[in-house]
Design an enzyme around this catalytic site. Structure first.
Site, PDB file in Angstrom:
ATOM      1  N   ASN A   1     -74.325  17.080  56.292  1.00 29.63           N
ATOM      2  CA  ASN A   1     -74.420  16.132  55.180  1.00 29.63           C
ATOM      3  C   ASN A   1     -73.656  14.831  55.430  1.00 29.63           C
ATOM      4  O   ASN A   1     -74.001  13.798  54.876  1.00 29.63           O
ATOM      5  CB  ASN A   1     -73.958  16.784  53.873  1.00 29.63           C
ATOM      6  CG  ASN A   1     -72.531  17.272  53.945  1.00 29.63           C
ATOM      7  OD1 ASN A   1     -72.102  17.840  54.952  1.00 29.63           O
ATOM      8  ND2 ASN A   1     -71.778  17.086  52.883  1.00 29.63           N
TER       9      ASN A   1
ATOM     10  N   GLU B   1     -63.316  24.626  55.190  1.00 30.77           N
ATOM     11  CA  GLU B   1     -63.679  23.865  53.993  1.00 30.77           C
ATOM     12  C   GLU B   1     -65.085  24.289  53.636  1.00 30.77           C
ATOM     13  O   GLU B   1     -66.037  24.028  54.367  1.00 30.77           O
ATOM     14  CB  GLU B   1     -63.598  22.366  54.267  1.00 30.77           C
ATOM     15  CG  GLU B   1     -63.567  21.544  52.982  1.00 30.77           C
ATOM     16  CD  GLU B   1     -64.902  20.942  52.631  1.00 30.77           C
ATOM     17  OE1 GLU B   1     -65.516  21.446  51.656  1.00 30.77           O
ATOM     18  OE2 GLU B   1     -65.349  20.011  53.300  1.00 30.77           O
TER      19      GLU B   1
ATOM     20  N   CYS C   1     -70.140  18.212  49.113  1.00 31.13           N
ATOM     21  CA  CYS C   1     -69.407  19.435  48.777  1.00 31.13           C
ATOM     22  C   CYS C   1     -68.557  19.265  47.531  1.00 31.13           C
ATOM     23  O   CYS C   1     -68.356  20.204  46.762  1.00 31.13           O
ATOM     24  CB  CYS C   1     -68.537  19.861  49.956  1.00 31.13           C
ATOM     25  SG  CYS C   1     -67.313  18.630  50.470  1.00 31.13           S
TER      26      CYS C   1
ATOM     27  N   GLU D   1     -56.119  20.191  55.230  1.00 30.59           N
ATOM     28  CA  GLU D   1     -56.055  19.187  56.283  1.00 30.59           C
ATOM     29  C   GLU D   1     -55.851  17.829  55.647  1.00 30.59           C
ATOM     30  O   GLU D   1     -56.038  17.645  54.451  1.00 30.59           O
ATOM     31  CB  GLU D   1     -57.320  19.228  57.147  1.00 30.59           C
ATOM     32  CG  GLU D   1     -57.473  20.544  57.900  1.00 30.59           C
ATOM     33  CD  GLU D   1     -58.644  20.546  58.880  1.00 30.59           C
ATOM     34  OE1 GLU D   1     -58.884  19.520  59.551  1.00 30.59           O
ATOM     35  OE2 GLU D   1     -59.316  21.583  58.968  1.00 30.59           O
TER      36      GLU D   1
END
Length: 534
Positions: free
Chosen positions: A183, A281, A314, A495
């Site tokens: 994406n 993630e 996301c 992160e």
């Protein structure tokens, strides 16, 4: 996060186990994409490496084939990790200032090729060209520069324990496998590559098979910037064929993955065999809470913004939770904005909403909507593919959709759709408890957005939300110094900033005893009270 591509077609032959099989049909290693030459081979150990098999990369804009991409397997995975392993001692020993200089040189190369990268990325993944030009590619360069500069500032104050000095340092961990989604291909690749390389670890980057092109261009740019052979390697292919052997390789010391929960589980099981630390993630089903005291114009703007990148984000707040008394007013403002969106070719400046990534993904998105409608949901806007646009352009276009009359335990509320599909629910006036219950009522916890004019309410509610990132009266404001990651099944680890260095390094504490007769005597006096750990 981005659901995984479904893998190779059922009738596709298995990727060969050897590099460049002698009977492989000759295929040009260069594809011309939007006028830009892109090498379709892997980048391993500072060289281009072909495979015996290829797979077809297609544009989501019109379905046209773009390139035949080298299809990696176990042999390519082993070669890439071996190259990263061989390069690691030299790269780890490279002074931080030189590592930072090289990362800045890579950033210079990205900036010099912004237009090339933007048009290739848009052609490959369908995101808006204007966004790639003005936001995404500058962010790629910024990722590289930020971590280069942060490396030189990385420090922890020394501290004393009974006259002994503690010194904390960050030691490069070793080869890191970085698996990125489709994406936001280059932005998310640089988000991982930059801190890993800054930390002194070497990298094997595996881009998503639906969007491999800009990773190949990044390899060229890094090489031209002077990055030593083997420090950055790029291997293409399907997850089951090349991703799996990459994560299983015993020489790998770190794995960072952005993608789906089921794939993360498989990676975690594989990594456990060698106790390799993982950063994940993963999925999101984030809420947008709209209270009656909010600026409803702003709230409607925030809601429509969730259609960004055709809903393939996301962090998107796909569950809109509105206080009952302002439901109709909010909905009217929202619909007024949605009907003004222009869906079409993402290369056009006037386009607001482009295509979804693949026909199979369109089927997946539409499956969620069809099942929700069958269960009693109502589509107040959208509700299916944009058949007219698909007939004219080809490609994969889904109408921006809002569903109402959805139950909290329904599939459409609980599962990540990853398309331009939002749901609308309400909560009773003044009932913060119910708003929080609905907001936290999924297995995810990646992000949350809150619209309110009451600062005290904002503090109360945000303190109770389960999310890695919370935005109040804004959306998608990101600072690279901030920790980024998810709670619950939205991920493991953080992160960003020093958290990235903590992951890509092995933290070391060195304790030095006092020296000299007076200090040594004092040390012995304190020895009786010494506490040992470990």
């Amino acid at each position: 996060m981005a659901p995984p591509a479904p893998g190779p077609p059922a009738d596709a032959p298995r990727a060969p186990d050897a590099l460049e099989a002698p009977d492989a049909a000759p295929i040009s290693p260069l594809a011309i994409v939007a006028g830009i030459p892109v090498d379709t081979r892997h980048w391993i150990g500072g060289e281009r490496v072909a495979s015996a098999a290829t797979f077809t990369d297609r544009s989501p804009i019109d379905g046209a084939p773009l390139a035949e991409i080298a299809r990696g397997g176990a042999a390519e995975a082993r070669a890439a990790v071996a190259a990263a392993h061989a390069a690691f001692p030299g790269w780890a020993a490279t002074p931080p200032a030189e590592r930072a200089r090289l990362l800045h040189a890579v950033a210079d190369g990205v900036e010099a090729r912004t237009e090339d990268l933007a048009i290739v990325e848009t052609t490959d993944n369908g995101a808006l060209l204007r966004s790639h030009r003005r936001g995404v590619m500058p962010r790629v360069a910024h990722n590289l520069r930020y971590f280069a500069d942060r490396l030189l500032a990385l420090a922890h104050d020394d501290f004393e324990t009974r006259g002994h000095v503690n010194h904390v340092s960050w030691d490069p961990a070793g080869p890191a496998v970085l698996i990125t989604p489709w994406n936001a291909p280059l932005m998310l690749a640089s988000w991982k590559v930059a801190p890993a390389l800054a930390a002194g670890s070497t990298v094997v980057l595996k881009p998503a098979e639906w969007t491999p092109l800009t990773a190949s261009l990044l390899a060229d740019i890094a090489h031209e910037a002077g990055l030593p052979p083997g420090v950055l390697n790029v291997v293409q292919g399907y997850g089951v064929e090349v991703g799996a052997p990459l994560t299983a390789d015993p020489d790998v010391r770190r794995i960072s993955f952005t993608g789906s929960v089921p794939t993360a589980r498989r990676i975690a099981e594989t990594a456990a065999a060698h106790l390799v630390p993982c950063s994940f993630e993963l999925g999101g089903k984030s809420p947008l809470l709209v209270f009656a005291d909010a600026d409803l114009e702003l709230a409607a703007d925030l809601a429509v913004e969730q259609f960004d990148n055709a809903g393939q984000v996301c962090l998107a707040a796909t569950r809109i939770l509105v206080e009952e008394s302002v439901r109709d007013a909010f909905l009217g403002l929202f619909l007024d904005r949605v009907t003004k969106l222009t869906q079409g070719d993402p290369r056009d400046e006037s386009t607001d909403l482009g295509p979804n990534i693949d026909p199979r993904h369109i089927e997946r998105v539409d499956g969620f909507v069809r099942r929700a409608l069958d269960a009693g949901a109502k589509a107040v806007v959208g509700g299916g593919p944009n058949e007219q646009l698909m007939a004219r352009l080809g490609g994969n276009y889904y109408l921006p959709t809002l569903l109402t009359d959805v139950a909290q335990d329904s599939e459409i509320v609980q599962e990540e759709v990853f398309g331009p599909v939002l749901t609308l629910q309400t909560f009773p006036d003044g009932d913060e408890d119910e708003a929080v219950r609905l907001a936290n009522g999924t297995r995810f916890g990646l992000a949350a957005t809150l619209a309110t004019g009451d600062h005290d309410r904002a503090r109360r509610v945000t303190a109770r939300l389960v999310a890695g990132t919370v935005w109040v009266n804004c959306f998608f404001v990101r600072d690279l110094s901030a920790p980024f990651g998810g709670s619950r099944q939205s991920g493991i680890g953080r992160e960003g900033g020093d958290w990235s260095f903590d992951f890509y390094c092995d933290l070391k504490n060195t304790v030095t005893a006092p020296v000299g007769p007076p200090l040594l005597e004092r040390s012995r006096e304190l020895g009786e009270g010494r506490v040992r750990h470990g």
